[in-house]
Design an enzyme around this catalytic site. Structure first.
Site, PDB file in Angstrom:
ATOM      1  N   GLU A  54       0.800  -1.230   0.000  1.00 30.09           N
ATOM      2  CA  GLU A  54       0.000   0.000   0.000  1.00 30.09           C
ATOM      3  C   GLU A  54       0.835   1.282   0.000  1.00 30.09           C
ATOM      4  OE1 GLU A  54      -0.211  -2.643   1.896  1.00 30.09           O
ATOM      5  OE2 GLU A  54      -2.172  -2.928   2.803  1.00 30.09           O
ATOM      6  N   ASP A 202      21.781 -36.958  -8.280  1.00 32.42           N
ATOM      7  CA  ASP A 202      21.818 -35.956  -9.362  1.00 32.42           C
ATOM      8  C   ASP A 202      22.889 -34.877  -9.169  1.00 32.42           C
ATOM      9  OD1 ASP A 202      19.640 -37.363 -10.167  1.00 32.42           O
ATOM     10  OD2 ASP A 202      18.173 -35.763  -9.873  1.00 32.42           O
ATOM     11  N   ARG A 209      17.925 -20.639 -13.281  1.00 40.09           N
ATOM     12  CA  ARG A 209      18.917 -20.213 -14.269  1.00 40.09           C
ATOM     13  C   ARG A 209      18.275 -19.733 -15.575  1.00 40.09           C
ATOM     14  NH1 ARG A 209      20.635 -24.830 -12.056  1.00 40.09           N
ATOM     15  NH2 ARG A 209      19.993 -26.116 -13.803  1.00 40.09           N
TER      16      ARG A 209
HETATM   17  C1  AOF Z   1      -0.037  -5.115   4.381  1.00 35.92           C
HETATM   18  N1  AOF Z   1       0.525  -4.984   3.148  1.00 35.92           N
HETATM   19  O1  AOF Z   1       1.968  -5.611   1.559  1.00 35.92           O
HETATM   20  C2  AOF Z   1       1.834  -6.921   3.486  1.00 35.92           C
HETATM   21  C3  AOF Z   1       1.197  -7.085   4.751  1.00 35.92           C
HETATM   22  O2  AOF Z   1       6.812  -7.530   9.864  1.00 35.92           O
HETATM   23  P1  AOF Z   1       5.976  -6.443   9.244  1.00 35.92           P
HETATM   24  O3  AOF Z   1       5.807  -5.240  10.121  1.00 35.92           O
HETATM   25  O4  AOF Z   1       6.419  -6.095   7.852  1.00 35.92           O
HETATM   26  O5  AOF Z   1       4.486  -7.028   9.111  1.00 35.92           O
HETATM   27  C4  AOF Z   1       4.268  -8.232   8.483  1.00 35.92           C
HETATM   28  C5  AOF Z   1       2.787  -8.510   8.523  1.00 35.92           C
HETATM   29  O6  AOF Z   1       2.086  -7.540   7.746  1.00 35.92           O
HETATM   30  C6  AOF Z   1       2.437  -9.856   7.914  1.00 35.92           C
HETATM   31  O7  AOF Z   1       2.468 -10.880   8.878  1.00 35.92           O
HETATM   32  C7  AOF Z   1       1.023  -9.601   7.432  1.00 35.92           C
HETATM   33  O8  AOF Z   1       0.109  -9.668   8.489  1.00 35.92           O
HETATM   34  C8  AOF Z   1       1.099  -8.161   6.957  1.00 35.92           C
HETATM   35  N2  AOF Z   1       1.516  -8.125   5.550  1.00 35.92           N
HETATM   36  N3  AOF Z   1       0.267  -6.186   5.129  1.00 35.92           N
HETATM   37  O9  AOF Z   1      -0.798  -4.255   4.807  1.00 35.92           O
HETATM   38  C9  AOF Z   1       1.447  -5.827   2.676  1.00 35.92           C
HETATM   39  N4  AOF Z   1       2.793  -7.787   3.058  1.00 35.92           N
HETATM   40 ZN    ZN Z   2       1.070  -3.019   5.914  1.00 43.78          ZN
END
Ligand code: AOF
Ligand code: ZN
Length: 364
Positions: A54, A202, A209
């Site tokens: 956001e 393997d 890549r």
């Molecule tokens: C949002 N927008 O793009 C994402 C969210 O460790 P922090 O402070 O970065 O918070 C991580 C938490 O924020 C994650 O566990 C989830 O609840 C939320 N992720 N929230 O508003 C985002 N990636």
């Molecule tokens: Zn957030």
């Protein structure tokens, strides 16, 4: 209006998917800001999980965010982490409406972000393309609720389900187009996982890549005894791209030391009978923050994950050759006696890739 909501949310989902494999332990969220029918801001959670989607979209939108509608695939966060809450940023920017696909199940958020927005007088709609978002964000939800990552199992097999000849030859079953597709699939997962037998047979590099992609997933090997050669590609490159080794309580002490010195991370795991317990294995990976794991076999690991009901998505590449019963099976013994005991998945898509067929199956 409803039609537009779905259209813009679909775009936000596309943006979110761009972050898959890059954002762990955070979810890969997408955000679109629309003002007077024009897209004025877009955002995807940044690599490493911050900044969130956001604030990036808001920065793009600038003053145009005032009175705008925001489409976001996950509830905006409400907690003070390393960055202030996204809900607060949206309120400050003066947006009029926020459309959300899914509520966040992180206990620090879980509805509080939506409430902050509503309390500020913002019009909030939830549940738009919720099923699609639930699938895209399933890894994050599983990690939060069940403590384990989303699992894709990929098998590249012959018509008769074999992955190698009796002498162990496996190069190549599928064609270059299919192998290229696998590299793209590795890239949208946080980690690539193989069993010790495959690592020994393997000597794989397990990297992405020739895709123009710099970021590499973590490389994970599950090996009870840790009897993996120190002159392997993985050992030699463990300082360049992370190598994590999940091992049993009876792993060879000398190997533990050598692998640590080589730069690998060791993760202990309980046994179930003679094998690493597949549930405990995934819990160990979830505890490290992984949300999406791409398992590439071999047969025993594939069987133990399937048997435990831990395969969320199965991708099968089928090539037009047969190796017969003496070849190595792509799926090892499952102990199935009755049809009702067989792991059963649901076909999602099927597609021709080069001279092979790719079918995608999901856990019902
Ligand atoms: C949002 N927008 O793009 C994402 C969210 O460790 P922090 O402070 O970065 O918070 C991580 C938490 O924020 C994650 O566990 C989830 O609840 C939320 N992720 N929230 O508003 C985002 N990636
Ligand atoms: Zn957030």
């Amino acid at each position: 209006m409803i039609h537009d909501d779905k259209r813009y949310m679909a775009l936000a989902l596309t943006l979110g998917r761009r972050g898959q494999g890059l954002c762990w332990p955070n979810p890969a969220v997408g955000c679109v800001i629309v003002k007077d029918g024009r897209i004025v801001g877009r955002g995807t959670t940044a690599p490493g999980g911050r900044p969130h989607a956001e604030p990036q979209a808001l920065t793009q939108a600038g003053a145009a965010a005032l009175g705008a509608t925001v489409y976001v695939t996950l509830e905006p966060c409400s907690h003070y982490g390393k960055t202030p809450p996204c809900a607060e940023a949206l309120i400050k920017a003066g947006v009029a409406r926020v459309v959300v696909a899914l509520r966040d199940n992180d206990p620090r958020v879980s509805g509080r972000g939506l409430k902050m927005l509503e309390d500020a007088g913002i019009d909030v709609t939830t549940g738009v393309l919720a099923d699609e978002a639930a699938w895209d964000l399933k890894g994050f939800f599983l990690k939060t609720d069940a403590g384990r990552p989303f699992v894709t199992l990929k098998l590249a097999m012959t018509l008769d389900g074999r992955i190698a000849t009796a002498t162990g030859e496996s190069k190549w079953i599928t064609g270059p187009e299919a192998r290229r597709r696998v590299h793209a699939q590795r890239a949208n997962h946080d980690a690539v996982l193989v069993g010790g037998g495959t690592a020994r047979a393997d000597d794989p590099s397990l990297t992405v890549r020739d895709m123009g992609i710099a970021h590499q997933p973590v490389r994970v090997v599950a090996s009870r005894r840790l009897d993996l050669p120190m002159d392997s590609v993985l050992a030699k490159t463990a300082r360049d791209v992370p190598v994590w080794l999940v091992h049993g309580p009876d792993a060879l002490e000398a190997r533990k030391t050598s692998w640590s010195v080589a730069g690998a991370t060791l993760l202990p795991c309980d046994l179930n009978g003679a094998q690493l317990d597949p549930g405990a294995l995934l819990t160990a990976l979830g505890a490290q923050g992984l949300t999406r794991v791409f398992c590439e076999g071999g047969g025993s690991l594939a069987a133990s994950l399937l048997q435990a009901g831990l395969v969320d998505q199965l991708i099968v590449f089928t090539a037009g050759l047969a190796l017969g019963a003496e070849g190595h099976p792509g799926i090892g013994a499952l102990g199935v006696q009755k049809m009702a005991e067989a792991p059963r998945l649901k076909l999602a898509t099927q597609e021709r890739v080069g001279d092979d067929i790719m079918s995608v199956w999901r856990r019902p």
